[in-house]
Scaffold this active site. Structure first.
Site: not given
Length: 309
Positions: A25, A174, A178
């Protein structure tokens, strides 16, 4: 204003840093920002991959102003030297995009002994913001854009085990990293407003992005015909990484964007053009964010709230 994801406004003379801008991204964020005429700096620890990304951008954007900055978010001691190497008088925006995602044990650590995903995704960007503060404060209306993930909305943040030393589960670790990033971005804006700072902090998430729906960008990555065909059914719900870059690009460029906002894809928060989303659940927990901020200061030795905004 009406926002056209395919025709962002011009930004000649501006400087943007995209961490992890060499792939995924982040690459598409960098490519789309380069189309505005701005200078885009790709923050990456891998020189070869950054070179491939710059070659791809230049092949698609004639006259693109792109350069590489060696940046290793897993090594906090290296960040000051990286920022010095920017050699800029001011920075219009930084996109905190880089991230590590592990899907299986064993648990790994950064140079400083932090769990790798939490240490890179959150603590690295937390500390980088402090070092970038003088450059950001030199540009009125500069922006810190932090890329979170919708998976961060579905977990709890264990302040007693931020390093995931107990019951280590990679996917949960993870998601927590975030969530920490998004809490940081929102708390940063609150502190900037309280201090009268002119820099904005905005949080984004890309929705659901998969490689099989992502157009090829050689030599960065080439999508095979088989991948494309297999990905067609998923296109009903998900999107490719080119579209997943839209929320971050809008957060950088749109003059109507305000600090403290959360931007994500329009369709169920998974795909489509970017829109402003409500800040709910853990993301709206200001006490949690403040406690995370204090813990992050202790772990990094810096406090972005004390920067010269």
């Amino acid at each position: 204003m009406t926002w056209d994801v395919h025709r962002p406004p011009p930004a000649e003379g501006k400087n943007y840093l995209v961490t992890g801008g060499n792939a995924g991204i982040g690459y598409f964020v960098a490519e789309q920002l380069a189309r505005t005429g701005a200078t885009v700096v790709l923050g990456s620890r891998d020189t070869a991959r950054a070179g491939a990304a710059m070659a791809s951008i230049r092949s698609r954007v004639p006259g693109a102003h792109v350069r590489h900055l060696r940046l290793d978010l897993a090594d906090l001691s290296s960040l000051r030297a990286s920022v010095d190497a920017l050699e800029l008088d001011g920075l219009d925006a930084v996109v905190h995009n880089a991230g590590v995602m592990l899907d299986r044990p064993p648990r790994r650590e950064t140079k400083e002994g932090n769990e790798l995903m939490f240490g890179t995704n959150h603590l690295g960007h937390f500390a980088l913001t402090w070092w970038l503060a003088p450059l950001l404060s030199a540009v009125r209306g500069s922006r810190v854009v932090t890329t979170g993930s919708f998976v961060g909305k579905s977990v709890d943040l264990d302040l007693d085990d931020l390093q995931s030393t107990h019951d280590y589960r990679p996917k949960r670790a993870y998601a927590r990293s975030k969530l920490a990033q998004m809490l940081f971005g929102l708390e940063l804006d609150r502190r900037l407003r309280a201090a009268g700072g002119a820099t904005l902090s905005v949080v984004t998430h890309p929705g659901g992005a998969i490689d099989s729906l992502t157009p090829s960008r050689p030599p960065v990555r080439v999508r095979t015909v088989g991948e494309r065909l297999r990905g067609l059914p998923a296109g009903v719900l998900l999107q490719g990484k080119e579209a997943a870059a839209w929320p971050a690009v809008r957060a950088v460029l749109d003059p109507s964007v305000r600090g403290g906002g959360l931007w994500g894809p329009r369709v169920f928060g998974i795909r489509g053009a970017p829109r402003l989303e409500p800040v709910r659940g853990h993301l709206a927990d200001t006490e949690l964010a403040a406690r995370l901020w204090a813990a992050s200061c202790d772990l990094t030795g810096v406090d972005p709230g004390s920067a010269p905004w």
